[in-house]
Design a protein around this motif. Structure first.
Motif, mmCIF file in Angstrom:
data_model
loop_
_atom_site.group_PDB
_atom_site.id
_atom_site.type_symbol
_atom_site.label_atom_id
_atom_site.label_comp_id
_atom_site.label_asym_id
_atom_site.label_seq_id
_atom_site.Cartn_x
_atom_site.Cartn_y
_atom_site.Cartn_z
ATOM 1 N N THR A 190 0.853 -1.182 0.000
ATOM 2 C CA THR A 190 0.000 0.000 0.000
ATOM 3 C C THR A 190 0.889 1.233 0.000
ATOM 4 O O THR A 190 1.785 1.365 0.844
ATOM 5 N N ALA A 191 0.680 2.108 -0.986
ATOM 6 C CA ALA A 191 1.434 3.359 -1.079
ATOM 7 C C ALA A 191 0.468 4.520 -0.850
ATOM 8 O O ALA A 191 -0.582 4.595 -1.490
ATOM 9 N N LEU A 192 0.826 5.398 0.065
ATOM 10 C CA LEU A 192 -0.078 6.474 0.477
ATOM 11 C C LEU A 192 0.568 7.839 0.275
ATOM 12 O O LEU A 192 1.583 8.153 0.922
ATOM 13 N N PRO A 193 0.012 8.684 -0.600
ATOM 14 C CA PRO A 193 0.461 10.080 -0.654
ATOM 15 C C PRO A 193 -0.136 10.839 0.528
ATOM 16 O O PRO A 193 -1.359 11.001 0.623
ATOM 17 N N GLY A 207 11.769 -3.667 7.145
ATOM 18 C CA GLY A 207 11.165 -2.544 6.428
ATOM 19 C C GLY A 207 9.682 -2.733 6.200
ATOM 20 O O GLY A 207 9.224 -2.764 5.052
ATOM 21 N N ARG A 208 8.906 -2.826 7.287
ATOM 22 C CA ARG A 208 7.450 -2.921 7.122
ATOM 23 C C ARG A 208 6.843 -1.572 6.739
ATOM 24 O O ARG A 208 5.747 -1.512 6.190
ATOM 25 N N GLY A 209 7.590 -0.510 7.014
ATOM 26 C CA GLY A 209 7.129 0.818 6.620
ATOM 27 C C GLY A 209 8.269 1.627 6.040
ATOM 28 O O GLY A 209 9.387 1.605 6.581
ATOM 29 N N ILE A 210 8.004 2.302 4.931
ATOM 30 C CA ILE A 210 8.975 3.222 4.334
ATOM 31 C C ILE A 210 8.318 4.603 4.289
ATOM 32 O O ILE A 210 7.225 4.765 3.740
ATOM 33 N N ILE A 211 8.970 5.580 4.880
ATOM 34 C CA ILE A 211 8.453 6.953 4.884
ATOM 35 C C ILE A 211 9.401 7.827 4.078
ATOM 36 O O ILE A 211 10.612 7.867 4.345
ATOM 37 N N MET A 212 8.872 8.519 3.086
ATOM 38 C CA MET A 212 9.671 9.438 2.276
ATOM 39 C C MET A 212 9.262 10.866 2.605
ATOM 40 O O MET A 212 8.097 11.245 2.424
ATOM 41 N N VAL A 213 10.203 11.649 3.123
ATOM 42 C CA VAL A 213 9.932 13.020 3.511
ATOM 43 C C VAL A 213 10.266 13.953 2.351
ATOM 44 O O VAL A 213 11.436 14.149 2.000
ATOM 45 N N GLY A 214 9.254 14.507 1.731
ATOM 46 C CA GLY A 214 9.452 15.481 0.661
ATOM 47 C C GLY A 214 9.990 14.873 -0.622
ATOM 48 O O GLY A 214 10.080 13.650 -0.782
ATOM 49 N N LEU A 215 10.375 15.753 -1.526
ATOM 50 C CA LEU A 215 10.972 15.384 -2.808
ATOM 51 C C LEU A 215 12.414 15.890 -2.824
ATOM 52 O O LEU A 215 12.650 17.095 -2.692
ATOM 53 N N PRO A 216 13.391 14.996 -2.962
ATOM 54 C CA PRO A 216 14.809 15.396 -2.846
ATOM 55 C C PRO A 216 15.346 16.044 -4.114
ATOM 56 O O PRO A 216 16.272 15.534 -4.758
ATOM 57 N N ARG A 227 8.535 -12.437 -2.825
ATOM 58 C CA ARG A 227 7.116 -12.609 -3.117
ATOM 59 C C ARG A 227 6.232 -12.490 -1.882
ATOM 60 O O ARG A 227 5.127 -11.952 -1.944
ATOM 61 N N GLU A 228 6.694 -12.985 -0.733
ATOM 62 C CA GLU A 228 5.864 -12.966 0.474
ATOM 63 C C GLU A 228 6.046 -11.687 1.295
ATOM 64 O O GLU A 228 5.412 -11.528 2.342
ATOM 65 N N ASP A 229 6.894 -10.807 0.848
ATOM 66 C CA ASP A 229 7.158 -9.585 1.611
ATOM 67 C C ASP A 229 5.970 -8.616 1.486
ATOM 68 O O ASP A 229 5.192 -8.687 0.535
ATOM 69 N N TYR A 230 5.838 -7.721 2.453
ATOM 70 C CA TYR A 230 4.761 -6.725 2.411
ATOM 71 C C TYR A 230 5.193 -5.478 3.172
ATOM 72 O O TYR A 230 6.034 -5.539 4.077
ATOM 73 N N ALA A 231 4.626 -4.330 2.781
ATOM 74 C CA ALA A 231 5.018 -3.062 3.419
ATOM 75 C C ALA A 231 4.034 -1.967 3.044
ATOM 76 O O ALA A 231 3.277 -2.073 2.080
ATOM 77 N N VAL A 232 4.087 -0.899 3.852
ATOM 78 C CA VAL A 232 3.357 0.345 3.566
ATOM 79 C C VAL A 232 4.387 1.418 3.240
ATOM 80 O O VAL A 232 5.402 1.546 3.937
ATOM 81 N N ILE A 233 4.135 2.167 2.172
ATOM 82 C CA ILE A 233 5.011 3.267 1.780
ATOM 83 C C ILE A 233 4.224 4.567 1.940
ATOM 84 O O ILE A 233 3.184 4.754 1.302
ATOM 85 N N ALA A 234 4.712 5.452 2.808
ATOM 86 C CA ALA A 234 4.062 6.746 3.049
ATOM 87 C C ALA A 234 4.891 7.843 2.406
ATOM 88 O O ALA A 234 6.071 8.016 2.739
ATOM 89 N N LEU A 235 4.299 8.573 1.477
ATOM 90 C CA LEU A 235 4.974 9.633 0.731
ATOM 91 C C LEU A 235 4.494 10.984 1.254
ATOM 92 O O LEU A 235 3.408 11.445 0.918
#
Length: 792
Positions: free
Chosen positions: A549-552, A683-692, A736-744
């Motif tokens: 799941t990727a969330l802006p 890495g169950r969660g990846i948070i990206m702060v801003g645009l580099p 294949r079995e990995d999962y994570a949330v990406i917060a942008l």
């Protein structure tokens, strides 16, 4: 017959990390190679059987006999390699006394002592004739090679991962087996590396610096060096048996670069030089970026890519890697040090210089003096800026110097080594005198603090000045470490240097997991190719859609809009809102969370703000945002001061294993944004702060954007940013079995223009709608995601 150009296919491939990318490349490339060999044999046999008036049975017999001989030669070679494999399996020594004569005759110090007055003659330049300046290039082994695969990646560790995958697969033989044949054909692989990776002479490897190692190696084998001072591991004409045995041992099993160096030590022969005859029978050759991308490195290894297939992995780095290889900085301190060294050298040897030596040495002196004077003057007028090549070299008639001939002279005369060597010799004598007279010796301010002569470094800058002005620009500014005025040549157009590879090779394949946006490659790396010659292929992700799941995230918990632009990101309210958002996300994301910031400086500033205690009107103690983060998870952060990445990762993993969970604050483009896998709980969660976005106000980026057509400048700028984003957030989801949330975290991620530059597999998991407007919806979606995985 079709030309090489018609046979060549240039392909851009986007594959996902650790999800069969290496295996796909290996299987596809080697299957093609084996089939190509088989078809080439059949075609050759048919050519031999053309109508020449002989009966059919005679022609068939000739074809069968030729085929039998070829198969027998291969069978003999495979049997020989099998014996070596068996010998190694039984842990026997690779070489006995008769095969290892070099180890018996260990030599003394290779370095020449220079503590006597009569040794000063070694620093004088030999007579130089310029007639050889235009001599042709040496013939390359590669010109006679059958087709092979040249696979390159950015680092040796990435190549080692590829080699480990290569060990897992087997392929049918390239020639059809006969019914009574037991021919098995193992993959023949060679790892190529620089002298720094493969040198086994301890007197050379202690220099550490690659350029210093290269020069010392060449010094120990030049004509005129006594036998006692030559490198004892260098293979000579009498060592053909040892070199052939090294080749056979290399091909007997798949070895990485460390294995090759160990093999050289055991056999007492230099693996850097002994590996060259191994190129010819190899099917796949692995090598790091610099050895492929730098023309001088290819020539040093006698590599010709004509008719071969080139695979460039991790190609999202390719354009920046080419620019980096051909860019160079020289500081005012280096120019002044070189001036002083040359003055001292000429004081001693000027009367001995004759003819071309005198001409070229004086040209070198004038050029360095001109550069130093110009840099000193212009640095007083402005902090940074672009310099026209004509302005740089117009002083004192420098524009009349033939830089190509001067480069040839500096390389062949070894002027830099002789000057540096004399300075070391002279200062050693002065220190010895000061000891005898009980006077303190002076500081060695003229000696270079680097492992290479300062003039050698300046040579690299002079070489860059010979590039066409449309390819790069010269800047003046300050060095990052010592804030010293400097001149910097930056390559802006990588297309020309890569074009030599493209035009020579049979096929060029660029592969990577995060190559989007791909338009930059076609527009800026292959602008000279017709569109039909460039083919693109993008593969989907193997994970089910529900595993990502990727969330802006456009707003924080307090409703403040996230927009981390240069103008707004330092606002205290914005930084506080960011901290509260991460605290909340750490509450619903289990195990490990990796948070990427645009730069080290911004990360440090944010942490300093989070550590401040909030003002409170009541008597209750209010925790800082940093303390609240530490209540949620153990917090770690990447540092730019050279601290151990391995130690931080180890402690981060331990915190997750212990059940506390971990929050790792990292930097886009930093040590942890590439080559490190945050799979599973890491890495169950990846948070990206801003645009580099890079700082477009610097002279370098202004020049880059001006170099690109104005209409494409903004697109080029955004693409550079998004490639960095994609590389960082791609650190999660490794199988294949990995999962994570990406917060942008930035409102701009919700725009179609930015979202379209994300990898397709992330776009497929991108949630749009009310989540763009309400932070509570972000929390709700994240919680549901992990509850569905039974992770909360």
């Amino acid at each position: 017959m079709p030309s090489i150009r018609l046979l060549r296919m240039d392909v851009l491939v986007s594959l996902n990390h650790q999800l069969g990318k290496s295996l796909s490349l290996i299987c596809g490339a080697l299957t093609w190679l084996r089939e190509h060999k088989s078809k080439s044999l059949e075609s050759q046999l048919k050519e031999d059987g053309k109508d020449d008036g002989a009966p059919d049975w005679v022609k068939q017999f000739a074809r069968d006999e030729k085929k039998r001989k070829i198969l027998q030669e291969k069978a003999d070679m495979e049997a020989q390699l099998a014996k070596i494999r068996e010998k190694e399996k039984r842990e026997r020594q690779l070489a006995n006394g008769s095969l290892n004569p070099k180890i018996k005759r260990r030599k003394g110090e290779i370095e020449v002592e220079v503590d006597r007055d009569d040794d000063e003659a070694q620093f004088c330049l030999e007579d130089y004739e310029s007639g050889d300046e235009d001599s042709g290039a040496k013939g390359s082994l590669g010109d006679t090679l059958s087709p092979a695969i040249f696979y390159c990646s950015r680092t040796h560790s990435q190549l080692t991962q590829f080699i480990n995958e290569l060990r897992r697969v087997t392929f049918p033989p390239s020639f059809p087996e006969e019914e009574d044949s037991t021919l098995e054909e193992e993959v023949k692989h060679l790892s190529l590396g620089s002298r720094k990776n493969l040198c086994i002479n301890p007197k050379v490897t202690k220099l550490a610096n690659p350029t210093a190692i290269n020069e010392r190696c060449l010094e120990l084998q030049r004509s005129g060096v006594s036998e006692a001072s030559r490198c004892e591991f260098l293979p000579g004409k009498d060592d053909r048996v040892v070199v052939r045995d090294f080749r056979d041992h290399t091909l007997a099993k798949i070895r990485d670069i460390e294995d090759l160096a160990s093999l050289g030590r055991k056999m007492g022969v230099c693996p850097y030089y002994a590996s060259r005859p191994t190129i010819k029978p190899s099917e796949i050759v692995t090598l790091p970026y610099p050895l492929l991308l730098q023309k001088s490195a290819r020539e040093a290894l006698d590599i010709s890519l004509k008719g071969h297939v080139v695979i460039v992995d991790e190609a999202h780095n390719l354009m920046s890697a080419i620019s980096s290889i051909y860019s160079i900085t020289v500081s005012l301190a280096q120019l002044q040090r070189s001036q002083a060294q040359l003055d001292i050298y000429l004081t001693k040897f000027k009367n001995r210089l004759k003819g071309k030596n005198k001409v070229y040495v004086m040209q070198t002196v004038r050029i360095i003096a001109s550069l130093a004077s110009y840099l000193e003057e212009i640095s007083k007028k402005s902090k940074e800026g672009v310099i026209a090549p004509g302005d740089l070299l117009a002083m004192q008639g420098i524009d009349q110097v033939n830089f190509y001939k001067l480069q040839t002279y500096l390389n062949e005369s070894k002027l830099a080594r002789k000057v540096e060597g004399y300075i070391v010799h002279k200062e050693a004598k002065e220190q010895e005198k000061s000891k005898l007279t009980n006077k303190p010796g002076g500081a060695n301010i003229l000696q270079s603090t680097a492992a290479i002569p300062v003039l050698t470094h300046i040579q690299g800058f002079l070489l860059a000045l010979t590039n066409p002005s449309v390819e790069g620009k010269i800047f003046h500014g300050k060095t990052e470490d010592k804030n010293d005025p400097c001149l910097r040549y930056m390559l802006l157009d990588p297309a020309h240097h890569f074009q030599e590879i493209v035009e020579e090779a049979r096929a060029v394949i660029l592969a990577g997991g995060t190559m989007e946006p791909m338009s930059d490659y076609t527009n800026h790396l292959f602008p000279y190719l017709p569109k039909e010659k460039v083919r693109t292929l993008s593969c989907g992700h193997v994970i089910p859609k529900e595993n990502l799941t990727a969330l802006p995230v456009t707003k924080g918990p307090g409703g403040r809009e996230f927009e981390f632009t240069f103008e707004k990101r330092m606002q205290p309210a914005m930084i506080e809102e960011l901290g509260r958002a991460i605290v909340n996300l750490c509450q619903v994301i289990p195990h490990g969370v990796v948070c990427f910031f645009p730069s080290y400086a911004y990360l440090e500033f944010v942490v300093s703000q989070w550590c401040k205690k909030p003002t409170s009107t009541s008597n209750t103690v209010t925790k800082s945002l940093w303390e609240r983060l530490e209540d949620r998870k153990a917090v770690f952060r990447e540092s730019n001061d050279g601290s151990s990445v391995e130690q931080v990762l180890r402690e981060y993993a331990q915190a997750i294993d212990n059940g506390k969970g971990g929050l790792l604050l990292s930097v886009v483009g930093g040590k942890m944004s590439e080559g490190i896998n945050f799979n599973d709980n890491l890495g169950r969660g990846i948070i990206m702060v801003g645009l580099p976005f890079p700082n477009s106000n610097t002279a370098e980026w202004r020049a880059k954007l001006e170099h690109v057509e104005k209409a494409a400048g903004r697109e080029f700028y955004e693409n550079a940013c998004m490639r960095a984003v994609n590389q960082s957030i791609g650190r999660a989801i490794r199988h294949r079995e990995d999962y994570a949330v990406i917060a942008l975290l930035d409102r701009r991620y919700s725009t179609d223009k930015i979202a379209s530059k994300l990898p397709k597999w992330i776009q497929n998991g991108l949630v749009r709608g009310t989540v763009d407007k309400v932070f509570g919806e972000v929390m709700a979606i994240t919680g549901r995601f992990f509850r569905a995985k039974n992770a909360l």
